[in-house]
Scaffold this motif. Structure first.
Motif, PDB file in Angstrom:
ATOM      1  N   GLY A  53       0.809  -1.215   0.000  1.00  0.00           N
ATOM      2  CA  GLY A  53       0.000   0.000   0.000  1.00  0.00           C
ATOM      3  C   GLY A  53       0.840   1.262   0.000  1.00  0.00           C
ATOM      4  N   ILE A  54       0.354   2.283  -0.678  1.00  0.00           N
ATOM      5  CA  ILE A  54       0.984   3.601  -0.662  1.00  0.00           C
ATOM      6  C   ILE A  54       0.307   4.404   0.433  1.00  0.00           C
ATOM      7  CG2 ILE A  54       1.398   5.734  -1.939  1.00  0.00           C
ATOM      8  CD1 ILE A  54       1.342   4.005  -4.495  1.00  0.00           C
ATOM      9  N   LEU A  55       1.086   4.869   1.404  1.00  0.00           N
ATOM     10  CA  LEU A  55       0.544   5.575   2.551  1.00  0.00           C
ATOM     11  C   LEU A  55       0.624   7.084   2.418  1.00  0.00           C
ATOM     12  CD1 LEU A  55       2.150   3.137   5.082  1.00  0.00           C
ATOM     13  CD2 LEU A  55      -0.239   3.204   4.399  1.00  0.00           C
ATOM     14  N   GLN A  56       1.534   7.576   1.594  1.00  0.00           N
ATOM     15  CA  GLN A  56       1.674   9.017   1.397  1.00  0.00           C
ATOM     16  C   GLN A  56       2.413   9.276   0.097  1.00  0.00           C
ATOM     17  OE1 GLN A  56       3.932  11.059   4.414  1.00  0.00           O
ATOM     18  NE2 GLN A  56       3.592  13.049   3.505  1.00  0.00           N
ATOM     19  N   ILE A  57       2.079  10.385  -0.551  1.00  0.00           N
ATOM     20  CA  ILE A  57       2.790  10.860  -1.737  1.00  0.00           C
ATOM     21  C   ILE A  57       3.162  12.319  -1.483  1.00  0.00           C
ATOM     22  CG2 ILE A  57       2.643  11.354  -4.201  1.00  0.00           C
ATOM     23  CD1 ILE A  57       0.497   9.182  -4.402  1.00  0.00           C
ATOM     24  N   PHE A  58       4.413  12.673  -1.748  1.00  0.00           N
ATOM     25  CA  PHE A  58       4.811  14.074  -1.635  1.00  0.00           C
ATOM     26  C   PHE A  58       5.849  14.378  -2.700  1.00  0.00           C
ATOM     27  CE2 PHE A  58       8.040  11.987   0.819  1.00  0.00           C
ATOM     28  CZ  PHE A  58       9.163  12.784   0.756  1.00  0.00           C
ATOM     29  N   GLN A  59       6.003  15.659  -3.018  1.00  0.00           N
ATOM     30  CA  GLN A  59       6.945  16.101  -4.028  1.00  0.00           C
ATOM     31  C   GLN A  59       8.019  16.959  -3.391  1.00  0.00           C
ATOM     32  OE1 GLN A  59       5.182  18.368  -7.252  1.00  0.00           O
ATOM     33  NE2 GLN A  59       6.876  17.871  -8.612  1.00  0.00           N
ATOM     34  N   THR A  60       9.283  16.711  -3.761  1.00  0.00           N
ATOM     35  CA  THR A  60      10.392  17.502  -3.249  1.00  0.00           C
ATOM     36  C   THR A  60      10.635  18.703  -4.153  1.00  0.00           C
ATOM     37  OG1 THR A  60      12.005  16.194  -4.481  1.00  0.00           O
ATOM     38  CG2 THR A  60      11.532  15.506  -2.210  1.00  0.00           C
ATOM     39  N   ALA A 110       5.127   7.742   6.870  1.00  0.00           N
ATOM     40  CA  ALA A 110       5.059   9.173   6.581  1.00  0.00           C
ATOM     41  C   ALA A 110       6.432   9.660   6.168  1.00  0.00           C
ATOM     42  CB  ALA A 110       4.582   9.932   7.817  1.00  0.00           C
ATOM     43  N   ALA A 111       6.457  10.711   5.349  1.00  0.00           N
ATOM     44  CA  ALA A 111       7.726  11.277   4.902  1.00  0.00           C
ATOM     45  C   ALA A 111       7.524  12.747   4.580  1.00  0.00           C
ATOM     46  CB  ALA A 111       8.243  10.526   3.683  1.00  0.00           C
ATOM     47  N   THR A 112       8.617  13.504   4.695  1.00  0.00           N
ATOM     48  CA  THR A 112       8.582  14.925   4.345  1.00  0.00           C
ATOM     49  C   THR A 112       9.994  15.372   4.018  1.00  0.00           C
ATOM     50  OG1 THR A 112       7.684  17.082   5.008  1.00  0.00           O
ATOM     51  CG2 THR A 112       8.883  15.852   6.695  1.00  0.00           C
ATOM     52  N   TRP A 123      12.872  13.109   5.611  1.00  0.00           N
ATOM     53  CA  TRP A 123      12.587  12.550   6.927  1.00  0.00           C
ATOM     54  C   TRP A 123      11.563  11.442   6.743  1.00  0.00           C
ATOM     55  CZ3 TRP A 123      15.201  13.685  11.300  1.00  0.00           C
ATOM     56  CH2 TRP A 123      16.056  14.796  11.245  1.00  0.00           C
ATOM     57  N   LEU A 124      11.901  10.247   7.216  1.00  0.00           N
ATOM     58  CA  LEU A 124      11.068   9.076   7.008  1.00  0.00           C
ATOM     59  C   LEU A 124      10.580   8.539   8.345  1.00  0.00           C
ATOM     60  CD1 LEU A 124      13.461   7.224   4.528  1.00  0.00           C
ATOM     61  CD2 LEU A 124      11.847   9.067   4.044  1.00  0.00           C
ATOM     62  N   GLY A 125       9.272   8.500   8.530  1.00  0.00           N
ATOM     63  CA  GLY A 125       8.673   7.944   9.740  1.00  0.00           C
ATOM     64  C   GLY A 125       8.278   6.501   9.471  1.00  0.00           C
ATOM     65  N   THR A 126       8.789   5.594  10.283  1.00  0.00           N
ATOM     66  CA  THR A 126       8.561   4.176  10.038  1.00  0.00           C
ATOM     67  C   THR A 126       7.506   3.600  10.967  1.00  0.00           C
ATOM     68  OG1 THR A 126      10.249   3.412  11.591  1.00  0.00           O
ATOM     69  CG2 THR A 126      10.984   3.927   9.341  1.00  0.00           C
ATOM     70  N   ASN A 127       7.104   2.395  10.645  1.00  0.00           N
ATOM     71  CA  ASN A 127       6.088   1.697  11.425  1.00  0.00           C
ATOM     72  C   ASN A 127       6.596   1.290  12.801  1.00  0.00           C
ATOM     73  OD1 ASN A 127       3.384   0.601  11.453  1.00  0.00           O
ATOM     74  ND2 ASN A 127       4.346  -1.414  11.428  1.00  0.00           N
ATOM     75  N   GLU A 128       7.895   0.963  12.901  1.00  0.00           N
ATOM     76  CA  GLU A 128       8.412   0.502  14.197  1.00  0.00           C
ATOM     77  C   GLU A 128       9.886   0.812  14.449  1.00  0.00           C
ATOM     78  OE1 GLU A 128       9.320  -4.065  12.793  1.00  0.00           O
ATOM     79  OE2 GLU A 128       7.450  -3.656  13.820  1.00  0.00           O
ATOM     80  N   SER A 129      10.532   1.488  13.509  1.00  0.00           N
ATOM     81  CA  SER A 129      11.967   1.767  13.648  1.00  0.00           C
ATOM     82  C   SER A 129      12.277   3.233  13.883  1.00  0.00           C
ATOM     83  CB  SER A 129      12.718   1.284  12.404  1.00  0.00           C
ATOM     84  OG  SER A 129      12.516  -0.090  12.207  1.00  0.00           O
ATOM     85  N   GLY A 130      11.292   4.030  14.257  1.00  0.00           N
ATOM     86  CA  GLY A 130      11.522   5.432  14.534  1.00  0.00           C
ATOM     87  C   GLY A 130      11.559   6.282  13.290  1.00  0.00           C
ATOM     88  N   LEU A 131      12.462   7.243  13.301  1.00  0.00           N
ATOM     89  CA  LEU A 131      12.546   8.271  12.278  1.00  0.00           C
ATOM     90  C   LEU A 131      13.936   8.233  11.653  1.00  0.00           C
ATOM     91  CD1 LEU A 131      10.947  10.821  11.260  1.00  0.00           C
ATOM     92  CD2 LEU A 131      12.038  12.056  13.134  1.00  0.00           C
ATOM     93  N   PHE A 132      14.004   8.379  10.336  1.00  0.00           N
ATOM     94  CA  PHE A 132      15.282   8.441   9.639  1.00  0.00           C
ATOM     95  C   PHE A 132      15.409   9.789   8.942  1.00  0.00           C
ATOM     96  CE2 PHE A 132      14.700   3.903   9.952  1.00  0.00           C
ATOM     97  CZ  PHE A 132      15.981   3.409  10.130  1.00  0.00           C
ATOM     98  N   GLN A 181       3.299   7.864  13.177  1.00  0.00           N
ATOM     99  CA  GLN A 181       2.013   7.891  12.486  1.00  0.00           C
ATOM    100  C   GLN A 181       1.982   8.946  11.379  1.00  0.00           C
ATOM    101  OE1 GLN A 181      -0.335   5.603  13.357  1.00  0.00           O
ATOM    102  NE2 GLN A 181       1.146   4.826  14.816  1.00  0.00           N
ATOM    103  N   CYS A 182       2.578  10.115  11.626  1.00  0.00           N
ATOM    104  CA  CYS A 182       2.582  11.187  10.623  1.00  0.00           C
ATOM    105  C   CYS A 182       3.715  12.155  10.902  1.00  0.00           C
ATOM    106  CB  CYS A 182       1.241  11.923  10.597  1.00  0.00           C
ATOM    107  SG  CYS A 182       0.915  12.941  12.042  1.00  0.00           S
ATOM    108  N   LEU A 183       4.072  12.919   9.871  1.00  0.00           N
ATOM    109  CA  LEU A 183       5.050  13.998   9.959  1.00  0.00           C
ATOM    110  C   LEU A 183       4.400  15.238   9.357  1.00  0.00           C
ATOM    111  CD1 LEU A 183       8.235  12.139   8.649  1.00  0.00           C
ATOM    112  CD2 LEU A 183       7.659  12.663  11.022  1.00  0.00           C
ATOM    113  N   ALA A 184       4.511  16.359  10.062  1.00  0.00           N
ATOM    114  CA  ALA A 184       3.895  17.598   9.580  1.00  0.00           C
ATOM    115  C   ALA A 184       4.888  18.748   9.716  1.00  0.00           C
ATOM    116  CB  ALA A 184       2.630  17.899  10.371  1.00  0.00           C
TER     117      ALA A 184
END
Length: 150
Positions: free
Chosen positions: A32-39, A78-80, A88-97, A119-122
């Motif tokens: 599944g695709i959970l988010q789409i964003f453009q850099t 989530a990503a931003t 910045w990548l928010g993962t299901n169980e590994s924190g933030l990268f 859950q999300c990044l804003a």
């Protein structure tokens, strides 16, 4: 008062536009695709259950094939992009990268996150990224030389 901007010409019918569908056969990863964003560089990034994927309008590439050291096969919820162009990548169980030109850093509960399930990044003001976790909200200040969780 701001002007209204339309993504499509409201005077045209949807059937007057060219439609393209991207599926697994065209290189879209499974899951599944959970988010789409453009850099700012113009790439579309897809946060998926099988990792972060970059789309350049023609092909799909896993983030680890584009940026060495980026987390492979991680469930990205989530990503931003920050003001410096870091992802910045928010993962299901590994924190933030943080994935940037100078490498990859991981942030977890050990660095002050309320939970490793993001859950999300804003994006907020002054370089702050709000990190929503299953155990609460954290502010990540990216304006300084070193990001810090507050």
């Amino acid at each position: 008062m701001p002007n209204t901007a339309f993504g499509l010409d409201p005077n045209r019918k949807l059937t007057q536009y060219v439609h393209r569908i991207w599926q697994f056969q065209q290189g879209l990863p499974q899951g599944g695709i959970l988010q789409i964003f453009q850099t700012r560089q113009g790439y579309l990034w897809l946060a998926t259950q099988t990792g972060l994927v970059r789309f350049d309008g023609v092909r799909f590439q896993q983030v680890e094939d584009v940026i060495p050291g980026a987390p492979a096969n991680a469930w990205i919820r989530a990503a931003t992009e920050d003001q410096r162009g870091n992802l910045w990548l928010g993962t299901n169980e590994s924190g933030l990268f943080r994935v940037g030109s100078d490498g990859v850093d991981q942030y977890t509960t050990a660095q002050g996150l309320p939970s490793n399930a993001i859950q999300c990044l804003a994006p907020g003001r002054d370089g702050v990224i709000w990190v929503c976790t299953e155990s609460g909200l954290a502010g990540l200040d990216t304006s300084g030389k070193e990001p810090r969780i507050r």
